[in-house]
Design an enzyme around this catalytic site. Structure first.
Site, PDB file in Angstrom:
ATOM      1  N   HIS A  47     -63.358  40.933   6.949  1.00 39.67           N
ATOM      2  CA  HIS A  47     -63.728  40.867   7.796  1.00 39.67           C
ATOM      3  C   HIS A  47     -63.730  41.759   9.331  1.00 39.67           C
ATOM      4  O   HIS A  47     -64.384  41.631  10.305  1.00 39.67           O
ATOM      5  CB  HIS A  47     -63.529  39.209   8.585  1.00 39.67           C
ATOM      6  CG  HIS A  47     -63.669  38.814   9.233  1.00 39.67           C
ATOM      7  ND1 HIS A  47     -62.992  38.393  10.155  1.00 39.67           N
ATOM      8  CD2 HIS A  47     -65.333  37.778   9.856  1.00 39.67           C
ATOM      9  CE1 HIS A  47     -63.062  37.846  11.036  1.00 39.67           C
ATOM     10  NE2 HIS A  47     -64.414  37.497  10.977  1.00 39.67           N
ATOM     11  N   GLU A  50     -65.906  43.667   9.745  1.00 40.26           N
ATOM     12  CA  GLU A  50     -67.007  43.686   9.962  1.00 40.26           C
ATOM     13  C   GLU A  50     -67.748  43.185  12.410  1.00 40.26           C
ATOM     14  O   GLU A  50     -68.120  44.098  12.741  1.00 40.26           O
ATOM     15  CB  GLU A  50     -67.606  42.058   9.614  1.00 40.26           C
ATOM     16  CG  GLU A  50     -69.182  41.399  10.034  1.00 40.26           C
ATOM     17  CD  GLU A  50     -68.481  39.776  10.781  1.00 40.26           C
ATOM     18  OE1 GLU A  50     -68.410  39.310  11.526  1.00 40.26           O
ATOM     19  OE2 GLU A  50     -68.004  39.146  10.004  1.00 40.26           O
ATOM     20  N   HIS A  51     -66.179  43.676  12.431  1.00 41.44           N
ATOM     21  CA  HIS A  51     -65.847  42.478  13.834  1.00 41.44           C
ATOM     22  C   HIS A  51     -66.289  43.869  14.565  1.00 41.44           C
ATOM     23  O   HIS A  51     -67.047  44.569  15.108  1.00 41.44           O
ATOM     24  CB  HIS A  51     -64.963  41.863  14.281  1.00 41.44           C
ATOM     25  CG  HIS A  51     -64.694  40.864  14.199  1.00 41.44           C
ATOM     26  ND1 HIS A  51     -64.370  40.609  15.081  1.00 41.44           N
ATOM     27  CD2 HIS A  51     -65.258  39.909  12.851  1.00 41.44           C
ATOM     28  CE1 HIS A  51     -64.964  38.748  15.438  1.00 41.44           C
ATOM     29  NE2 HIS A  51     -65.137  38.759  13.873  1.00 41.44           N
ATOM     30  N   GLU A 120     -60.096  43.955  19.332  1.00 39.58           N
ATOM     31  CA  GLU A 120     -61.245  43.064  18.142  1.00 39.58           C
ATOM     32  C   GLU A 120     -59.449  41.868  17.226  1.00 39.58           C
ATOM     33  O   GLU A 120     -59.958  41.066  16.682  1.00 39.58           O
ATOM     34  CB  GLU A 120     -61.699  43.675  18.010  1.00 39.58           C
ATOM     35  CG  GLU A 120     -62.953  42.974  16.869  1.00 39.58           C
ATOM     36  CD  GLU A 120     -63.140  43.138  18.481  1.00 39.58           C
ATOM     37  OE1 GLU A 120     -64.391  41.102  17.585  1.00 39.58           O
ATOM     38  OE2 GLU A 120     -63.625  42.733  19.234  1.00 39.58           O
ATOM     39  N   GLU A 127     -59.382  34.369  16.511  1.00 36.86           N
ATOM     40  CA  GLU A 127     -60.519  33.283  15.604  1.00 36.86           C
ATOM     41  C   GLU A 127     -59.649  31.928  14.529  1.00 36.86           C
ATOM     42  O   GLU A 127     -60.526  31.265  14.467  1.00 36.86           O
ATOM     43  CB  GLU A 127     -61.285  34.315  14.613  1.00 36.86           C
ATOM     44  CG  GLU A 127     -62.426  34.020  13.529  1.00 36.86           C
ATOM     45  CD  GLU A 127     -63.234  34.365  13.497  1.00 36.86           C
ATOM     46  OE1 GLU A 127     -64.679  34.496  12.686  1.00 36.86           O
ATOM     47  OE2 GLU A 127     -63.574  35.901  13.862  1.00 36.86           O
TER      48      GLU A 127
END
Length: 421
Positions: A47, A50-51, A120, A127
């Site tokens: 994940h 992906e960011h 990030e 998140e």
């Protein structure tokens, strides 16, 4: 509609579907790397990667990536699942080459600058915090964890904050080297697309890459089941049940999906009618059937008050038992119709078509026809659904997760006993 397939010499697969009259297209690359491909110490890195794809390449800054697509009115996004990571764009017909070029750029040339990694990292930690503050989101992670304990398949996709806090450029590059080979990717495109043009561009962009052989085999899934109960002062108890189901290559997956639809797939479903409409025990209740390469889960979710959780849980079990003996032909026919309508309506979207192509190719290494899928749905009988319901009630492994004022909720052992009685 014309579906065409092509495989480059290095194993990179391309599948397209031309949709006449469409003026736009969806193009994406699906990578066979998700949460269950991570080692324990890597949990959350798929994940994170992906960011980072949107944080700059060797030729484009993060802003330039966004502007390249949005300047032509397009849309770019990505997601990570437990078995796959997808990067995709939606653009107008004339901008298909641009869209593919940008997606290829973020996959093949990520900069992984330390400053952007830190930025990030903060976004992902926010998140994770947001997920923890969203009960009807985090509870499904907990349900997954108790269903598949001590396994990659049971771990959260976002990863724990302590792991995410430690990832660096070396970790990201290692995961890419192990899991982002051309033979681990599928380029899928649907809408206003020219197959031959996409193949030529893909050959130029990806044809030079060397195959990557997996460094390790994914851990086979073992549904263990169990219970997690998190007490917290919330307005509602969030209640989830899971039962082990078929994997996505098992013919019974269609029966499982029809069963879940009949039980909790809409306003006419059994659980909705009995628990919400007749008894007023909740606002939201639903059931769904999901599947992975080697396992699956039929899941039930509801939110209710502390005063009603015991009653709601018991009635849910009673409805599951009753389905094994009196699921009607009309209910099965309605569920079949819902499934077929959902499938056909979804195919009106190029984005849904591209995703379906990628998923089917990853599962079957071919694209089964739409007629084949509909025939499999139509072939599920009332007897099949009753038999599956009996299996759910008597033999399937089970798990439960609760979040909120759940002290009066029955235990999983209590529910298992009620189900077996």
């Amino acid at each position: 509609m014309t579906i065409e397939l092509h495989t480059l010499s290095n194993g990179f697969r391309i599948v397209t579907e031309h949709m006449p009259s469409m003026k736009s297209a969806s193009i994406g690359i699906w990578v066979g790397a998700g949460g269950r491909h991570e080692r324990l110490e890597e949990n959350g890195i798929a994940h994170f990667l992906e960011h980072m794809a949107f944080k700059g390449t060797k030729t484009r800054s993060a802003l330039q990536i966004a502007e390249a697509i949005e300047d032509v009115g397009g849309y770019i996004n990505a997601y990570t699942s437990r078995e796959m990571t997808a990067y995709y764009v939606r653009v107008l017909e004339n901008d298909v080459p641009l869209g593919l070029d940008v997606v290829a750029d973020i996959l093949l040339n990520p900069a992984f600058e330390d400053s952007e990694i830190e930025v990030e990292r903060g976004v992902i930690l926010q998140e994770i915090g947001q997920a923890l503050d969203t009960p009807d989101d985090i509870i499904f992670d907990w349900l997954q964890e108790v269903s598949y304990p001590d396994q990659a398949l049971g771990r959260t996709i976002l990863g724990p904050s302590e792991r995410v806090s430690g990832f660096g450029r070396t970790d990201l590059k290692r995961f890419v080297a192990e899991h982002y080979g051309p033979n681990q990717m599928i380029l899928a495109a649907a809408g206003a697309v020219d197959h031959d043009a996409i193949v030529r561009q893909a050959e130029a962009l990806f044809g030079h890459l060397d195959r990557v052989e997996p460094s390790s085999v994914i851990q086979p899934a073992a549904f263990a089941g169990g219970e997690r109960r998190e007490e917290k002062q919330l307005e509602q108890v969030h209640f989830t049940l899971a039962f082990e189901g078929p994997n996505y290559r098992d013919p019974d997956i269609y029966t499982a999906q029809i069963y879940a639809t009949a039980m909790g797939g809409g306003m006419s479903s059994r659980l909705f009618q009995e628990i919400r409409e007749n008894r007023g025990l909740c606002y939201t209740i639903f059931a769904q059937a999901g599947a992975y390469e080697d396992t699956g889960m039929t899941t039930i979710y509801a939110g209710t008050s502390a005063e009603e959780i015991e009653n709601l849980a018991n009635v849910t079990i009673d409805e599951m038992k009753r389905a094994a003996s009196d699921m009607s032909a009309a209910e099965v026919a309605r569920a079949r119709a819902q499934m077929k309508a959902g499938l056909l309506m979804g195919l009106e979207s190029p984005s849904n078509r591209a995703e379906r192509l990628a998923r089917l190719l990853s599962i079957w290494d071919r694209i089964p026809s739409l007629e084949e899928a509909i025939a499999r749905i139509d072939n599920v009988t009332t007897g099949d659904v009753r038999e599956f319901a009996a299996h759910m009630a008597g033999h399937a492994g089970s798990a439960m997760a609760l979040y909120g004022p759940a002290s009066s909720a029955p235990s999983l052992d209590d529910l298992r006993a009620r189900l077996a009685a």
